[in-house]
Design an enzyme around this catalytic site. Structure first.
Site, PDB file in Angstrom:
ATOM      1  N   HIS A  34      -3.232  -1.774  -4.363  1.00 23.92           N
ATOM      2  CA  HIS A  34      -4.697  -1.848  -4.357  1.00 23.92           C
ATOM      3  C   HIS A  34      -5.264  -0.441  -4.203  1.00 23.92           C
ATOM      4  CE1 HIS A  34      -5.159  -1.278   0.055  1.00 23.92           C
ATOM      5  NE2 HIS A  34      -3.924  -1.706   0.046  1.00 23.92           N
ATOM      6  N   SER A  71       0.818  -1.222   0.000  1.00 16.28           N
ATOM      7  CA  SER A  71       0.000   0.000   0.000  1.00 16.28           C
ATOM      8  C   SER A  71       0.849   1.267   0.000  1.00 16.28           C
ATOM      9  CB  SER A  71      -0.980  -0.012   1.174  1.00 16.28           C
ATOM     10  OG  SER A  71      -1.584  -1.278   1.304  1.00 16.28           O
TER      11      SER A  71
END
Lengths: 251, 70
Positions: free
Chosen positions: A153, A130
């Site tokens: 993501h 992330s």
């Protein structure tokens, strides 16, 4: 060859095998007797390469509950300022094993690393997920361990939010900040990065991609697969190049 | 605040967070340490916060080491 004998005159021969720590008190007393003062304990000379470890959650505007292992930006940012200012420090190694965290804190750290005038090398061990992705690419050169992974993501909402189009736009803007930073500081294209981000069927409960070591290099996200040895070698090379550069400028 | 992380929010914000962290920063000869006070009033090193790798080799402040002020 004759071995060197190391007898302390006042101690007798009894405790030759004592560690230096044990000898300290007597040398300290000696110093006080001779000079009337003692030194502040001196650590080994400053290392020219410093190391930042970014582990667990990256903690920003909100203190996370104590069961979370966190890296706090109020600790990291002053350290980066100190590293930039200290002339004895020539390079910085950033070791990452993070699951992500606060967007603003992560981007703040990434921007600080990207604008640091000293050579920086990052290495992703275990995971750099992330918000760890922009931190990993912010350095001059990046490494990833062969087994390490980076999960790309979309940003999700946590907590209270109102379901209006503006919320989506706000979220999209936050996401754009990450995408822009990553594409600007690595060789990956925006299209590819977004493709990985919105890929279906790779993660069980989510959209996105889990990029493993060699794939991260293939996509241009990370520069090379390697470990601590390669990272140190690269950092020393970069330090040599940058010191040549400054010498040239002086002339 | 937006968290961009893999960890699900319910794992980050568990309901049983009554426990207040006893950790604080302490400097030992210029080495920044994260310490936790124990029952006897001494401090136990939790983490070395320095960026200088040499500080991690200092025996006095390896994680778990006790620092007492006696």
């Amino acid at each position: 060859m004759e071995p060197i004998k190391y007898n302390k005159p006042d101690d007798g021969g009894g405790n030759e095998q004592e560690t230096p720590k044990e000898e300290k008190p007597s040398s300290l007393i000696e110093k006080i007797q001779q000079l009337g003062q003692t030194n502040v304990p001196q650590l080994a000379q400053d290392s020219k390469i410093h190391c930042l470890t970014i582990v667990g959650q990256i903690e920003g505007h909100m203190t996370l509950p104590p069961q979370n292992k966190t890296t706090k930006y109020e600790h990291l940012i002053p350290q980066l300022v100190a590293i930039e200012q200290n002339p004895k420090i020539e390079g910085l190694l950033v070791v990452l094993n993070t699951v992500g965290g606060d967007v603003e804190a992560g981007l703040a750290i990434s921007e600080m690393l990207a604008s640091l005038s000293k050579p920086t090398v990052s290495i992703v061990l275990g995971g750099g997920h992330s918000i760890g992705v922009p931190i990993a690419v912010s350095c001059d050169y990046s490494y990833i361990a062969e087994t390490a992974t980076m999960t790309i993501h979309p940003i999700r909402l946590t907590g209270l939010f109102i379901g209006v189009p503006q919320t989506f736009e706000y979220l999209d803007k936050m996401q754009d900040r990450v995408v822009t930073f990553v594409t600007k500081h690595s060789k990956i294209t925006e299209e590819k990065f977004k493709e990985l981000m919105f890929e279906k069927g790779n993660l069980t409960r989510d959209i996105g991609t889990n990029v493993v070591g060699t794939d991260a290099v293939k996509y241009g996200l990370i520069d090379e697969v390697g470990g601590i040895g390669q990272a140190m070698k690269k950092l020393n090379e970069l330090i040599a190049i940058s010191s040549e550069g400054t010498e040239g400028m002086v002339q | 605040m937006i968290l961009y992380t893999l960890t699900p929010p319910e794992m980050i914000f568990t309901n049983d967070n009554q426990e207040v962290s006893q950790q604080k920063m302490y400097h030992l000869d210029g080495i920044p340490l994260l310490v936790e006070s124990d029952a006897e009033g001494a401090y136990r090193v939790v983490r070395v916060m320095s960026s200088d790798p040499a500080h991690y080799l200092d025996e006095r402040c390896t994680p778990g080491a006790k620092i007492s002020f006696l």
